[in-house]
Design an enzyme around this catalytic site. Structure first.
Site, mmCIF file in Angstrom:
data_model
loop_
_atom_site.group_PDB
_atom_site.id
_atom_site.type_symbol
_atom_site.label_atom_id
_atom_site.label_comp_id
_atom_site.label_asym_id
_atom_site.label_seq_id
_atom_site.Cartn_x
_atom_site.Cartn_y
_atom_site.Cartn_z
ATOM 1 N NE ARG A 164 -19.354 -58.015 7.700
ATOM 2 C CZ ARG A 164 -19.993 -57.922 6.553
ATOM 3 N NH1 ARG A 164 -20.987 -56.952 6.538
ATOM 4 N NH2 ARG A 164 -20.073 -58.762 5.564
ATOM 5 C CB SER A 238 -14.815 -61.548 6.043
ATOM 6 O OG SER A 238 -15.484 -61.852 5.174
ATOM 7 C CD GLU A 338 -16.744 -59.807 9.850
ATOM 8 O OE1 GLU A 338 -16.615 -59.345 8.639
ATOM 9 O OE2 GLU A 338 -17.187 -60.825 10.036
HETATM 10 P P1 FAD Z 1 -20.743 -65.367 18.159
HETATM 11 O O1 FAD Z 1 -19.633 -65.846 17.223
HETATM 12 O O2 FAD Z 1 -21.035 -66.277 19.247
HETATM 13 O O3 FAD Z 1 -20.603 -64.010 18.879
HETATM 14 C C1 FAD Z 1 -20.005 -62.784 18.149
HETATM 15 C C2 FAD Z 1 -19.936 -61.425 19.189
HETATM 16 O O4 FAD Z 1 -21.263 -61.187 19.194
HETATM 17 C C3 FAD Z 1 -19.428 -61.845 20.342
HETATM 18 O O5 FAD Z 1 -18.755 -60.850 20.734
HETATM 19 C C4 FAD Z 1 -20.309 -62.248 21.154
HETATM 20 O O6 FAD Z 1 -20.024 -62.054 22.667
HETATM 21 C C5 FAD Z 1 -21.301 -61.440 20.865
HETATM 22 N N1 FAD Z 1 -22.968 -61.826 21.052
HETATM 23 C C6 FAD Z 1 -23.282 -63.095 20.369
HETATM 24 N N2 FAD Z 1 -24.627 -62.964 20.825
HETATM 25 C C7 FAD Z 1 -24.860 -62.118 21.821
HETATM 26 C C8 FAD Z 1 -26.072 -61.406 22.481
HETATM 27 N N3 FAD Z 1 -27.264 -62.446 22.411
HETATM 28 N N4 FAD Z 1 -25.969 -60.476 23.197
HETATM 29 C C9 FAD Z 1 -24.930 -59.642 23.272
HETATM 30 N N5 FAD Z 1 -23.773 -60.059 22.679
HETATM 31 C C10 FAD Z 1 -23.728 -61.151 21.890
HETATM 32 N N6 FAD Z 1 -20.862 -62.443 8.844
HETATM 33 C C11 FAD Z 1 -21.446 -61.372 7.962
HETATM 34 O O7 FAD Z 1 -21.772 -60.237 8.443
HETATM 35 N N7 FAD Z 1 -21.512 -61.857 6.706
HETATM 36 C C12 FAD Z 1 -21.468 -62.911 6.111
HETATM 37 O O8 FAD Z 1 -21.558 -63.212 4.829
HETATM 38 C C13 FAD Z 1 -20.717 -64.071 6.756
HETATM 39 N N8 FAD Z 1 -20.539 -65.081 6.430
HETATM 40 C C14 FAD Z 1 -19.806 -65.888 7.346
HETATM 41 C C15 FAD Z 1 -19.413 -67.327 6.594
HETATM 42 C C16 FAD Z 1 -18.941 -68.209 7.336
HETATM 43 C C17 FAD Z 1 -18.495 -69.706 6.781
HETATM 44 C C18 FAD Z 1 -18.567 -68.065 8.875
HETATM 45 C C19 FAD Z 1 -18.006 -68.986 9.727
HETATM 46 C C20 FAD Z 1 -18.960 -66.863 9.446
HETATM 47 C C21 FAD Z 1 -19.373 -65.644 8.573
HETATM 48 N N9 FAD Z 1 -19.914 -64.529 8.934
HETATM 49 C C22 FAD Z 1 -20.546 -63.689 8.373
HETATM 50 C C23 FAD Z 1 -19.698 -64.139 10.384
HETATM 51 C C24 FAD Z 1 -20.722 -64.555 11.506
HETATM 52 O O9 FAD Z 1 -21.474 -65.707 10.952
HETATM 53 C C25 FAD Z 1 -21.497 -63.546 11.982
HETATM 54 O O10 FAD Z 1 -20.873 -62.332 12.491
HETATM 55 C C26 FAD Z 1 -22.822 -64.016 12.936
HETATM 56 O O11 FAD Z 1 -23.651 -62.968 13.097
HETATM 57 C C27 FAD Z 1 -22.116 -64.524 14.212
HETATM 58 O O12 FAD Z 1 -23.035 -65.142 15.043
HETATM 59 P P2 FAD Z 1 -22.625 -65.962 16.493
HETATM 60 O O13 FAD Z 1 -24.169 -66.249 16.933
HETATM 61 O O14 FAD Z 1 -21.913 -67.139 15.627
HETATM 62 O O15 FAD Z 1 -21.912 -65.009 17.216
HETATM 63 N N1 EPU Z 2 -11.076 -61.072 -4.093
HETATM 64 C C1 EPU Z 2 -9.667 -61.364 -4.548
HETATM 65 N N2 EPU Z 2 -9.250 -62.381 -3.965
HETATM 66 C C2 EPU Z 2 -9.769 -63.026 -2.885
HETATM 67 C C3 EPU Z 2 -11.029 -62.854 -2.435
HETATM 68 C C4 EPU Z 2 -11.685 -61.791 -3.041
HETATM 69 O O1 EPU Z 2 -9.358 -60.768 -5.491
HETATM 70 O O2 EPU Z 2 -9.066 -64.320 -2.556
HETATM 71 C C5 EPU Z 2 -11.749 -59.775 -4.779
HETATM 72 C C6 EPU Z 2 -12.316 -60.067 -5.892
HETATM 73 O O3 EPU Z 2 -12.174 -59.026 -6.598
HETATM 74 C C7 EPU Z 2 -14.043 -60.359 -5.730
HETATM 75 C C8 EPU Z 2 -14.076 -59.309 -4.290
HETATM 76 O O4 EPU Z 2 -12.856 -59.470 -3.726
HETATM 77 O O5 EPU Z 2 -14.795 -60.007 -6.580
HETATM 78 C C9 EPU Z 2 -15.111 -59.543 -3.499
HETATM 79 O O6 EPU Z 2 -15.029 -60.818 -3.038
HETATM 80 P P1 EPU Z 2 -16.464 -61.333 -2.311
HETATM 81 O O7 EPU Z 2 -17.498 -61.294 -3.254
HETATM 82 O O8 EPU Z 2 -16.104 -63.104 -1.887
HETATM 83 O O9 EPU Z 2 -16.578 -60.625 -1.062
HETATM 84 P P2 EPU Z 2 -15.889 -59.924 0.058
HETATM 85 O O10 EPU Z 2 -15.726 -58.535 -0.266
HETATM 86 O O11 EPU Z 2 -14.375 -60.702 0.212
HETATM 87 C C10 EPU Z 2 -17.624 -59.443 1.696
HETATM 88 C C11 EPU Z 2 -18.020 -59.759 2.949
HETATM 89 C C12 EPU Z 2 -18.607 -60.949 3.304
HETATM 90 C C13 EPU Z 2 -20.040 -61.375 2.316
HETATM 91 C C14 EPU Z 2 -19.384 -60.906 0.857
HETATM 92 C C15 EPU Z 2 -20.680 -61.073 -0.100
HETATM 93 C C16 EPU Z 2 -16.771 -58.302 4.527
HETATM 94 C C17 EPU Z 2 -15.643 -58.228 5.344
HETATM 95 N N3 EPU Z 2 -16.976 -59.651 3.985
HETATM 96 O O12 EPU Z 2 -16.608 -60.390 1.229
HETATM 97 O O13 EPU Z 2 -18.830 -61.406 4.747
HETATM 98 O O14 EPU Z 2 -20.203 -62.640 2.513
HETATM 99 O O15 EPU Z 2 -18.889 -59.681 0.821
HETATM 100 O O16 EPU Z 2 -21.550 -59.975 0.124
HETATM 101 O O17 EPU Z 2 -17.729 -57.317 4.306
HETATM 102 C C18 EPU Z 2 -18.159 -61.957 6.582
HETATM 103 O O18 EPU Z 2 -18.506 -60.840 7.135
HETATM 104 O O19 EPU Z 2 -17.809 -63.001 7.398
HETATM 105 C C19 EPU Z 2 -18.262 -62.240 5.520
HETATM 106 C C20 EPU Z 2 -18.132 -63.455 4.581
#
Ligand code: FAD
Ligand code: EPU
Length: 342
Positions: A164, A238, A338
């Site tokens: 991240r 997250s 994050e």
């Molecule tokens: P924004 O929120 O618009 O911006 C994020 C940051 O990047 C800000 O600081 C912004 O200034 C900067 N930025 C954006 N675009 C540019 C650019 N072109 N140039 C320079 N700076 C820029 N993230 C994960 O890694 N894994 C996941 O599994 C994951 N699951 C998610 C699930 C949900 C339901 C939600 C709501 C979010 C999740 N995220 C996850 C977080 C998010 O989707 C990612 O971080 C995504 O890449 C953010 O993209 P955005 O365009 O919305 O960025």
């Molecule tokens: N868990 C709990 N309680 C909860 C949630 C999770 O006990 O309420 C424990 C369980 O043991 C579960 C483990 O956490 O098995 C892992 O949970 P999950 O698979 O949902 O993944 P995570 O570690 O919570 C990370 C990323 C996610 C990504 C998933 C899948 C980070 C900060 N988050 O979540 O990314 O989608 O793995 O790979 O690394 C994001 O960055 O926004 C994001 C959603």
């Protein structure tokens, strides 16, 4: 240039937080970006690039310029025997790019299906899910340097990717505007099914031989069962990163932990460190399903903070402070956010 004043950012952040930008404008090319920067001139007000707003929390109005990225275009720009090089404009939706790659039978990003947001943000925090990080496939990217007023190319190595993390969150924070990213994808897919849940889901779907589309569908099903849809419930995924502990820290956690130490979940990192799910730590502190007014901790995933409708950014921030404090107290672990806080 169509610049809007006192512009509501509520539809532009997935937390659905009301906050106003003093100035708001879109750019769809490096030229329009340059003319916006010119228009801003010597104005000392701060600026912010906004993508899909899915990793951002506005705790106040933004007293400056918000530039919304809408640079489009996806194309295969190069091929070799094993790879296709897919270049995408920073304003393309990430999930559309995943679908495009699958359609072209190019593998490598199918495990990152359904992550909200735009292509331009994918390198910023090195998006990751289900055993894949985007750093595994980023070949290079182009960014506009605000200080140097020119387009700069970054190789994968230049980006200093980490969990991240990237150089764009550190040395080049608020300095580079990402314009496009080129991904090096596999012509012969290498499926990454090491996350048990993926295999289980494929089995449930009665898929005997994985395909890119089937893996993507499985990921979509898993994610939809755990994570709230921002169109229904405001959130930014997250809220905190999973803490990474070294051997000593992990042993200390095990020996001081009040419940059965063997139950502490962890993933071993490539460096031999222990990544502890922050969701588990938060749940152990009793926050899972917590709700006060319109602010809450999601009932199916404690790592996700939610806005039930009328929460302010400050309310969400205060909840995150309280969670951080209780995890520190109980486990002596400081959770790092994050989500980008404005
Ligand atoms: P924004 O929120 O618009 O911006 C994020 C940051 O990047 C800000 O600081 C912004 O200034 C900067 N930025 C954006 N675009 C540019 C650019 N072109 N140039 C320079 N700076 C820029 N993230 C994960 O890694 N894994 C996941 O599994 C994951 N699951 C998610 C699930 C949900 C339901 C939600 C709501 C979010 C999740 N995220 C996850 C977080 C998010 O989707 C990612 O971080 C995504 O890449 C953010 O993209 P955005 O365009 O919305 O960025
Ligand atoms: N868990 C709990 N309680 C909860 C949630 C999770 O006990 O309420 C424990 C369980 O043991 C579960 C483990 O956490 O098995 C892992 O949970 P999950 O698979 O949902 O993944 P995570 O570690 O919570 C990370 C990323 C996610 C990504 C998933 C899948 C980070 C900060 N988050 O979540 O990314 O989608 O793995 O790979 O690394 C994001 O960055 O926004 C994001 C959603």
């Amino acid at each position: 240039m169509n610049t809007q004043k006192n512009f509501s950012l509520r539809p532009f952040n997935t937390f659905s937080i009301e906050a106003k930008a003093k100035y708001f404008a879109r750019f769809d090319s490096v030229e329009t970006l340059e003319s916006l920067l010119e228009q801003r001139g010597r104005d000392p007000l701060p600026w912010l690039i906004l993508g899909g707003g899915s990793n951002i929390l506005f705790t106040r109005d933004f007293e400056g310029w918000v530039f919304h990225n809408s640079i489009r275009g996806i194309q295969v720009v190069h091929e070799d025997e094993r790879h296709g090089y897919l270049k995408a404009g920073a304003g393309e939706r990430w999930h559309e790019l995943v679908l495009h790659a699958i359609h072209k039978n190019l593998g490598g990003i199918e495990n990152l299906s359904l992550i909200p947001g735009l292509v331009g943000a994918s390198p910023i925090q090195n998006i990751g899910a289900y055993g894949v990080e985007v750093k595994d496939v980023i070949h290079s990217l182009e960014a506009y340097s605000i200080a140097e007023k020119r387009v700069v190319t970054f190789t994968n190595n230049d980006c200093e990717f980490g969990y991240r993390d990237s150089i764009f969150k550190k040395r080049y924070k608020a300095e580079m505007v990402i314009l496009n990213v080129t991904y090096r994808l596999d012509k012969t897919p290498r499926f990454r099914l090491s996350y048990g849940a993926i295999r289980d889901e494929l089995e449930k779907m009665q898929v005997l031989q994985p395909t890119l589309k089937a893996v993507s569908d499985a990921i979509i099903r898993i994610r939809s069962s755990k994570l709230p849809d921002p169109a229904v419930l405001g959130n930014a995924g997250s809220f905190f990163k999973n803490p990474v502990l070294d051997e000593n820290q992990f042993q200390r956690l095990q020996s001081h932990h009040p419940v059965d130490a063997g139950k502490i979940p962890f993933y071993k990192t490539e460096e031999g460190h222990y990544k502890i799910p922050a969701g588990w730590l938060i749940e152990q502190c009793g926050w899972k399903g917590y709700r006060k007014d319109d602010t809450g901790c999601y009932e199916k995933q404690a790592l996700v903070l939610v806005n039930y409708g009328g929460a302010s950014g400050k309310d969400i921030w205060e909840l995150s402070e309280a969670i951080q404090k209780s995890v520190l107290q109980k486990f002596d672990i400081t959770l790092e956010r994050e989500v980008n806080i404005i």
